[in-house]
Design a protein around this motif. Structure first.
Motif, PDB file in Angstrom:
ATOM      1  N   MET A   1      27.171   5.197  39.783  1.00 50.10           N
ATOM      2  CA  MET A   1      28.476   4.556  39.951  1.00 50.10           C
ATOM      3  C   MET A   1      28.895   4.681  41.417  1.00 50.10           C
ATOM      4  N   GLU A   2      29.484   3.601  41.947  1.00 53.40           N
ATOM      5  CA  GLU A   2      29.915   3.671  43.346  1.00 53.40           C
ATOM      6  C   GLU A   2      31.120   4.613  43.476  1.00 53.40           C
ATOM      7  N   ILE A   3      31.286   5.161  44.654  1.00 54.10           N
ATOM      8  CA  ILE A   3      32.393   6.077  44.912  1.00 54.10           C
ATOM      9  C   ILE A   3      33.609   5.264  45.342  1.00 54.10           C
ATOM     10  N   LYS A   4      34.752   5.559  44.717  1.00 50.58           N
ATOM     11  CA  LYS A   4      35.997   4.874  45.101  1.00 50.58           C
ATOM     12  C   LYS A   4      37.038   5.917  45.473  1.00 50.58           C
ATOM     13  N   THR A   5      37.798   5.650  46.515  1.00 49.13           N
ATOM     14  CA  THR A   5      38.847   6.568  46.957  1.00 49.13           C
ATOM     15  C   THR A   5      40.209   5.893  46.817  1.00 49.13           C
ATOM     16  N   PHE A   6      41.177   6.656  46.315  1.00 47.17           N
ATOM     17  CA  PHE A   6      42.540   6.157  46.148  1.00 47.17           C
ATOM     18  C   PHE A   6      43.498   7.124  46.841  1.00 47.17           C
ATOM     19  N   ILE A   7      44.437   6.593  47.588  1.00 47.90           N
ATOM     20  CA  ILE A   7      45.515   7.402  48.151  1.00 47.90           C
ATOM     21  C   ILE A   7      46.730   7.200  47.259  1.00 47.90           C
ATOM     22  N   LEU A   8      47.217   8.302  46.697  1.00 44.27           N
ATOM     23  CA  LEU A   8      48.329   8.252  45.736  1.00 44.27           C
ATOM     24  C   LEU A   8      49.502   8.990  46.372  1.00 44.27           C
ATOM     25  N   ASN A   9      50.501   8.246  46.820  1.00 43.56           N
ATOM     26  CA  ASN A   9      51.564   8.842  47.638  1.00 43.56           C
ATOM     27  C   ASN A   9      52.640   9.564  46.847  1.00 43.56           C
ATOM     28  N   ASN A  10      52.705   9.296  45.550  1.00 44.98           N
ATOM     29  CA  ASN A  10      53.716   9.952  44.716  1.00 44.98           C
ATOM     30  C   ASN A  10      53.274   9.885  43.264  1.00 44.98           C
ATOM     31  N   LEU A  11      54.051  10.533  42.400  1.00 46.64           N
ATOM     32  CA  LEU A  11      53.691  10.605  40.984  1.00 46.64           C
ATOM     33  C   LEU A  11      53.542   9.220  40.367  1.00 46.64           C
ATOM     34  N   GLU A  12      54.418   8.298  40.741  1.00 49.55           N
ATOM     35  CA  GLU A  12      54.335   6.946  40.156  1.00 49.55           C
ATOM     36  C   GLU A  12      52.991   6.297  40.482  1.00 49.55           C
ATOM     37  N   GLU A  13      52.497   6.519  41.702  1.00 49.29           N
ATOM     38  CA  GLU A  13      51.189   5.934  42.059  1.00 49.29           C
ATOM     39  C   GLU A  13      50.060   6.611  41.286  1.00 49.29           C
ATOM     40  N   THR A  14      50.201   7.900  41.014  1.00 54.12           N
ATOM     41  CA  THR A  14      49.211   8.574  40.161  1.00 54.12           C
ATOM     42  C   THR A  14      49.212   7.946  38.776  1.00 54.12           C
ATOM     43  N   ARG A  15      50.407   7.706  38.232  1.00 50.76           N
ATOM     44  CA  ARG A  15      50.493   7.095  36.896  1.00 50.76           C
ATOM     45  C   ARG A  15      49.947   5.671  36.903  1.00 50.76           C
ATOM     46  N   ASP A  16      50.226   4.914  37.959  1.00 51.48           N
ATOM     47  CA  ASP A  16      49.703   3.542  38.046  1.00 51.48           C
ATOM     48  C   ASP A  16      48.174   3.551  38.052  1.00 51.48           C
ATOM     49  N   PHE A  17      47.612   4.475  38.836  1.00 55.01           N
ATOM     50  CA  PHE A  17      46.146   4.603  38.850  1.00 55.01           C
ATOM     51  C   PHE A  17      45.639   4.890  37.433  1.00 55.01           C
ATOM     52  N   ALA A  18      46.257   5.855  36.767  1.00 58.61           N
ATOM     53  CA  ALA A  18      45.768   6.299  35.456  1.00 58.61           C
ATOM     54  C   ALA A  18      45.897   5.194  34.405  1.00 58.61           C
ATOM     55  N   ARG A  19      46.960   4.407  34.493  1.00 53.45           N
ATOM     56  CA  ARG A  19      47.114   3.286  33.542  1.00 53.45           C
ATOM     57  C   ARG A  19      46.000   2.266  33.718  1.00 53.45           C
ATOM     58  N   ASP A  20      45.698   1.903  34.955  1.00 56.84           N
ATOM     59  CA  ASP A  20      44.620   0.938  35.210  1.00 56.84           C
ATOM     60  C   ASP A  20      43.269   1.508  34.797  1.00 56.84           C
ATOM     61  N   PHE A  21      43.056   2.771  35.160  1.00 55.50           N
ATOM     62  CA  PHE A  21      41.778   3.432  34.849  1.00 55.50           C
ATOM     63  C   PHE A  21      41.577   3.525  33.339  1.00 55.50           C
ATOM     64  N   ALA A  22      42.651   3.829  32.595  1.00 53.28           N
ATOM     65  CA  ALA A  22      42.561   3.987  31.141  1.00 53.28           C
ATOM     66  C   ALA A  22      41.963   2.748  30.486  1.00 53.28           C
ATOM     67  N   LYS A  23      42.351   1.591  30.998  1.00 57.53           N
ATOM     68  CA  LYS A  23      41.913   0.333  30.378  1.00 57.53           C
ATOM     69  C   LYS A  23      40.424   0.084  30.560  1.00 57.53           C
ATOM     70  N   THR A  24      39.767   0.835  31.436  1.00 57.24           N
ATOM     71  CA  THR A  24      38.326   0.673  31.654  1.00 57.24           C
ATOM     72  C   THR A  24      37.510   1.596  30.745  1.00 57.24           C
ATOM     73  N   LEU A  25      38.176   2.469  29.966  1.00 53.63           N
ATOM     74  CA  LEU A  25      37.463   3.505  29.209  1.00 53.63           C
ATOM     75  C   LEU A  25      37.148   3.070  27.788  1.00 53.63           C
ATOM     76  N   HIS A  26      35.889   3.222  27.398  1.00 56.69           N
ATOM     77  CA  HIS A  26      35.447   2.906  26.043  1.00 56.69           C
ATOM     78  C   HIS A  26      34.558   4.041  25.549  1.00 56.69           C
ATOM     79  N   ALA A  27      34.865   4.565  24.356  1.00 56.21           N
ATOM     80  CA  ALA A  27      34.109   5.703  23.804  1.00 56.21           C
ATOM     81  C   ALA A  27      32.660   5.298  23.509  1.00 56.21           C
ATOM     82  N   PRO A  28      31.699   6.218  23.658  1.00 50.38           N
ATOM     83  CA  PRO A  28      31.881   7.557  24.206  1.00 50.38           C
ATOM     84  C   PRO A  28      31.831   7.546  25.725  1.00 50.38           C
ATOM     85  N   VAL A  29      32.770   8.265  26.314  1.00 55.31           N
ATOM     86  CA  VAL A  29      32.787   8.405  27.774  1.00 55.31           C
ATOM     87  C   VAL A  29      33.449   9.742  28.104  1.00 55.31           C
TER      88      VAL A  29
END
Ligand SMILES: Nc1ncnc2c1ncn2[C@@H]1O[C@H](COP(=O)(O)OP(=O)(O)OP(=O)(O)O)[C@@H](O)[C@H]1O
Ligand SMILES: [Mg+2]
Length: 134
Positions: A1-29
């Motif tokens: 998998m390629e390496i991706k870097t994210f700069i998360l300036n505050n809690l809301e940006e952390t949550r935004d990242f996690a919401r987008d990332f969640a949609k890419t997850l399919h069991a088993p992972v």
């Protein structure tokens, strides 16, 4: 998998990242969440669980229970695990084979994590966080 870097300036940006990332997850992972105390491992896990299981889902920290299950999502915190033999008792191998498995403090389990585990590394970045996904 390629390496991706994210700069998360505050809690809301952390949550935004996690919401987008969640949609890419399919069991088993497996998602291994690396980072020091307070870097946001639980916040990312909580947001993934709420995104996939509903905003009303109550997501307590598994620091004391070691694992919490949400209908096919398993959320582990291995901080208090003293020996790898305990991982079987708390159901980690089963979860890894079947679930969306989110693991805080994953280092002690490294030998049983599959090679396609998604590793997330969170570090302090000014007042915010830098997140590396690989
Ligand atoms: N991008 C960000 N910038 C600044 N603060 C953040 C950011 N993302 C999360 N935080 C804050 O970091 C803290 C993260 O706490 P959390 O419990 O999720 O950490 P943790 O890594 O699970 O810690 P522990 O090792 O104790 O389990 C929260 O106070 C949250 O508001
Ligand atoms: Mg935590």
């Amino acid at each position: 998998m390629e390496i991706k870097t994210f700069i998360l300036n505050n809690l809301e940006e952390t949550r935004d990242f996690a919401r987008d990332f969640a949609k890419t997850l399919h069991a088993p992972v497996v998602v291994a969440l690396h980072g020091d105390l307070g870097m946001g491992k639980s916040e990312i896990a909580r947001t993934i669980i709420k995104t996939l299981r509903g905003e009303d889902t109550v997501v307590p920290s598994p620091t004391f229970t070691l694992v919490q299950n949400y209908d096919g999502i398993s959320h582990f915190d291995l901080y208090r695990i003293g020996d790898v033999s305990e991982l079987e008792e708390i159901g980690l191998p089963y979860a890894v084979d079947n679930d969306i498995t989110l693991i805080e403090w994953p280092e002690i389990a490294q030998d049983i994590l599959p090679s396609n585990t998604i590793h997330i590394y969170i570090t302090q970045n000014g007042d915010g966080r830098k997140l590396v996904l690989q």
